[in-house]
Enzyme design. Structure first.
Site, mmCIF file in Angstrom:
data_model
loop_
_atom_site.group_PDB
_atom_site.id
_atom_site.type_symbol
_atom_site.label_atom_id
_atom_site.label_comp_id
_atom_site.label_asym_id
_atom_site.label_seq_id
_atom_site.Cartn_x
_atom_site.Cartn_y
_atom_site.Cartn_z
ATOM 1 C CE LYS A 1 3.346 -6.159 3.891
ATOM 2 N NZ LYS A 1 3.158 -4.823 4.399
ATOM 3 C CD GLU B 1 0.817 -1.277 7.957
ATOM 4 O OE1 GLU B 1 0.102 -0.436 8.558
ATOM 5 O OE2 GLU B 1 1.186 -0.782 6.813
ATOM 6 C CD GLU C 1 7.912 -0.444 7.409
ATOM 7 O OE1 GLU C 1 7.208 -0.985 6.907
ATOM 8 O OE2 GLU C 1 8.168 1.079 7.081
ATOM 9 C CG ASP D 1 -0.467 0.037 2.428
ATOM 10 O OD1 ASP D 1 0.909 -0.124 2.654
ATOM 11 O OD2 ASP D 1 -1.116 0.129 3.488
ATOM 12 C CB SER D 2 4.652 1.764 -0.361
ATOM 13 O OG SER D 2 4.645 0.376 -0.951
ATOM 14 C CG ASP E 1 0.389 -4.151 2.052
ATOM 15 O OD1 ASP E 1 0.635 -5.420 2.745
ATOM 16 O OD2 ASP E 1 1.286 -3.031 1.885
HETATM 17 O O1 KIV Z 1 3.688 -1.281 1.539
HETATM 18 C C1 KIV Z 1 4.783 -1.430 1.757
HETATM 19 O O2 KIV Z 1 5.532 -1.365 0.571
HETATM 20 C C2 KIV Z 1 5.155 -2.097 2.704
HETATM 21 C C3 KIV Z 1 6.547 -2.553 2.943
HETATM 22 C C4 KIV Z 1 7.212 -1.212 3.360
HETATM 23 C C5 KIV Z 1 6.888 -3.564 3.569
HETATM 24 O O3 KIV Z 1 4.397 -2.650 3.472
#
Ligand code: KIV
Length: 274
Positions: free
Chosen positions: A112, A114, A181, A43-44, A82
């Site tokens: 994934k 958080e 992280e 989600d970056s 994500d």
């Molecule tokens: O969103 C992302 O790119 C991430 C990485 C920083 C692990 O979660």
């Protein structure tokens, strides 16, 4: 051969594995053909592709749109997508339904999310639904406002204990891997040794079982702030901008397009025109 969650699980203690982010087809294809084990559609995306200040505005639709493109480019790499902010925090039901949508509509192999112990019930329910989960603890960017900024996590005894407890909780809940992280390297090492599932480090030292980076950071794709934990393997921003400037110059000076880049027509045909 397509890599699976077992590829990462079996790598633990035997070899270090690699993961990079991607958000589109050509980048995914390039990463895949470089032999990287796994691709994270992070989600970056919000920061590095969509230009938001943080990841909070990213939607499930955004993740699906980019996840689909990445899956089309990843022949061998495992693809993890994500779960964006508020797609799982509200309830276990939301978590399972959104994880299901992401897998069904993108074709990815895992999701994934958080958070540690507090979201163990979401991790268990998604895993029970047959969807592999990577957990993400330490600096979790979706909680940026609670942290009061992007800071290294787990430095005090209380914070380090909480991180260890979170790691054990997500493992117990069924996560097949956990991202650490911005965690001090010696704490990441202790967590890695304690867990049976692989750890994927980003700013967590070299004892983790695997490493992940955001590809724009490691390529030097942007010329802004670069976190301490990033190594620049290239300077793509300068290469791109150099090419853009050269294009502008050559067009303005009439050098481009030259004969080499131009289609011809016979004079005979031209003479018959008018
Ligand atoms: O969103 C992302 O790119 C991430 C990485 C920083 C692990 O979660």
């Amino acid at each position: 051969m397509k890599k699976t969650v077992n590829t990462l699980k079996e790598a633990k203690g035997k070899r270090k594995f690699t993961m990079l982010t991607a958000y589109d087809y050509p980048t995914a294809k390039c990463i895949d053909e470089a032999g990287i084990d796994a691709i994270l559609v992070g989600d970056s995306l919000g920061n590095v592709i969509l230009g938001y200040e943080n990841t909070l505005s990213v939607t499930v639709e955004d993740m699906i749109h980019h996840g689909k493109a990445v899956c089309r480019g990843a022949n061998e790499a495992l693809v993890v997508v994500d779960m964006p902010f508020m797609s799982y925090q509200g309830s276990v039901y939301d978590a399972v339904m959104n994880a299901g949508r992401i897998v069904k509509e993108t074709g990815c192999q895992a999701v994934k999310l958080e958070g540690g112990a507090v979201y163990a019930d979401r991790i268990k329910a998604i895993t029970d639904a047959g969807i592999p989960v990577v957990a993400h603890i330490g600096l979790t960017p979706q909680s940026v406002h609670s942290f009061g900024g992007f800071k290294v996590q787990g430095k005090s005894i209380e914070a380090a204990t909480k991180l260890m407890e979170d790691a054990l909780a997500v493992e117990k809940a069924g996560a097949f891997a956990v991202t650490l992280e911005c965690v001090p390297d010696k704490l990441a090492k202790k967590i890695t040794e304690k867990l049976t599932i692989p750890t994927i480090g980003i700013g967590a030292g070299n004892s983790c079982d695997g490493q992940v980076l955001v590809y724009q950071d490691m390529l030097g794709y942007t010329n802004g702030f670069c976190p301490k934990f990033v190594k620049r393997y290239a300077n793509v921003y300068d290469v791109m901008q150099g090419a853009f400037k050269q294009f502008k110059k050559e067009v303005e000076e009439g050098q481009f397009p030259s004969k080499e880049h131009t289609f011809s027509i016979s004079d005979e045909v031209l003479e018959k025109l008018y």
